[in-house]
Structures are given as C-alpha cells and as structure tokens.
Design a protein around this motif. Structure first.
Motif, PDB file in Angstrom:
ATOM      1  N   ASP A 112     -26.962  37.528  30.200  1.00 13.29           N
ATOM      2  CA  ASP A 112     -27.109  37.552  31.655  1.00 13.29           C
ATOM      3  C   ASP A 112     -27.925  36.368  32.161  1.00 13.29           C
ATOM      4  N   GLY A 113     -28.025  35.327  31.337  1.00 11.49           N
ATOM      5  CA  GLY A 113     -28.826  34.173  31.721  1.00 11.49           C
ATOM      6  C   GLY A 113     -28.122  33.199  32.641  1.00 11.49           C
ATOM      7  N   TRP A 114     -26.920  33.537  33.089  1.00 12.93           N
ATOM      8  CA  TRP A 114     -26.176  32.629  33.971  1.00 12.93           C
ATOM      9  C   TRP A 114     -26.811  32.515  35.350  1.00 12.93           C
ATOM     10  N   GLY A 115     -27.575  33.532  35.762  1.00 13.54           N
ATOM     11  CA  GLY A 115     -28.138  33.502  37.108  1.00 13.54           C
ATOM     12  C   GLY A 115     -29.411  34.311  37.209  1.00 13.54           C
ATOM     13  N   GLY A 116     -30.293  33.843  38.090  1.00 10.84           N
ATOM     14  CA  GLY A 116     -31.540  34.552  38.330  1.00 10.84           C
ATOM     15  C   GLY A 116     -31.517  35.259  39.670  1.00 10.84           C
TER      16      GLY A 116
END
Length: 253
Positions: A112-116
């Motif tokens: 889930d590191g594609w977006g903060g």
C-alpha cells in the motif's frame, strides 16, 4: 422493428440511410425503404391511435421492477466498494500527511506504499463526485476551486452545502450546465459525502486556487505548479486502491 429494418436495409443490403425516393433520371426507387415519408407518417399516426386508446408507451412499460433491480444492484455494489475504499484510506496511519523523505532506489515498497494521506484523500473526493455527480473523468479533473461554492449554517458556521458549477460537460457542450448541489450527509454515509471529502482534501492539500485535482509526485507530494492530474494517473491510483482492498482492478479498466 423499424430500427431493425433500417439497419437491415442500410447495412446488410448496403442501401445506406438515404430516404426512400424515386429517381428522376431512371425512374427507379432508390434509398432505404425504411426511411420514407410514408412510413414515418404511418408510425406517427399509429402512436397517436395507441395513445387515444389508452395504451402506455413502451418506454414507460420498460421501467419495471426487473429493470429497476438491474440498475439498483450494480449501484449498491459500487456503493459498497466505495465504502471499502473509504475505510481503508481513512485508517489512522493515513490521517496525517508525512514529511517528505527521499526514498532509496531499488528498495521494494509496501503493497500500500503507492500513496499516502494526500493521494488517498484526493481519491476519496474523486470517488464521491463520481458516484453522486455521475461525472466523467475528464469532467472531474477540469474542476477548479472557483467552480465550487460553499454555504455555511449561519448559526453554527459549519459548511452544509457545496455547489459545483461544472466548467465542462460532455452532454452539454454548448453551455447551460445546471449546477450540482451536494448537501452534508449523515455519518453513516460519510463515504459518499462530497462536502466532507472536499473539506478534508482542502485541509490536507492546502489548495486555495487553481485545479482541485492536482498532479501527484513521488512520496505523496502535490505538484507545485497548477497542473491538473491526468486521467491515466487517477486511474492508476484507483487500480492500486482496489488492490488494497483485495479487488481485482481488471474489470474496472
């Protein structure tokens, strides 16, 4: 029936869509027999006679319980999906934007590191407008801050209504686009509330003018220039978000 006949004569038999008429040169009949003044007059008179007899038009017959179910079921499924995405994007870990940290190359990221916080908040606003306004991607990404008006409750000072003046609409390309008015929804419908989503996005992004949906850069940073997000980037974020909740993104394009 007439539509089928028109297609058959025009496409299958290659007669085209020219009205059925007699050639002044050869005296032969030319064109599509289904596209004739005689047939058009007959169809109009037939409709009038049916109406006088009290028959209901076919379009009204078509709105049956079956057709309503066929429409409502996909919408309910979509609503449930938006709720899943909203709950995932609003986890405590995504509540506060993180300070910029240069990322090392060749280091695998978390799934889930594609977006903060910023990317996910922007997605939530997009989902709400898509669902409640039935907007196209191109219409969504052209929205600017000056296209939006907020109305507050004079007693509490809280925003209760958001009015969107769409600058461009594919179905109304010559103007006269009626505004979209969105009201604050109850807590149980927070995942569909355009007002909540917009206020949250403005708070997180700090945007005060220009395009509402800005291009996102690496490490959850918003582009400094007033550049709108591309449809390709938004769809990529949407696909990644679907993977977060265990949904196959392939059927969604």
């Amino acid at each position: 029936m007439r539509a089928a006949a028109t297609f058959g004569f025009g496409r299958v038999h290659g007669l085209g869509m020219l009205a059925w008429h007699r050639s002044e040169v050869s005296g032969k009949m030319l064109g599509n027999p289904s596209v004739s003044e005689t047939l058009t007059s007959y169809m109009l008179s037939l409709r009038c006679r049916k109406t006088l007899k009290g028959e209901i038009s076919l379009s009204a017959h078509a709105v049956t319980s079956v057709s309503l179910v066929m429409f409502i079921v996909p919408m309910c499924n979509l609503c449930a999906l938006i709720s899943q995405l909203y709950n995932y994007n609003n986890q405590p870990v995504f509540q506060e934007p993180q300070a910029y940290k240069p990322s090392a190359r060749n280091v695998p990221k978390e799934p889930d590191g594609w977006g903060g916080t910023r990317s996910r908040t922007e997605c939530n606003l997009g989902y709400c407008l898509f669902f409640c306004g039935l907007l196209w991607v191109d219409e969504l990404l052209k929205i600017q801050v000056h296209d939006i008006e907020l109305e507050t409750n004079p007693e509490t000072g809280l925003v209760i209504t958001l009015t969107l003046h769409l600058p461009f609409c594919k179905t109304s390309q010559f103007g006269e686009i009626k505004p979209f008015v969105f009201h604050v929804m109850p807590d149980q419908y927070a995942h569909l509330c355009v007002v909540r989503a917009y206020l949250r996005w403005i708070l997180v992004s700090g945007i005060t003018e220009g395009y509402v949906f800005r291009k996102m850069c690496a490490n959850d940073r918003i582009a400094e220039e007033n550049e709108p997000m591309t449809s390709e980037q938004f769809l990529e974020m949407f696909r990644n978000n679907l993977v977060d909740v265990g949904v196959d993104p392939l059927p969604y394009g």
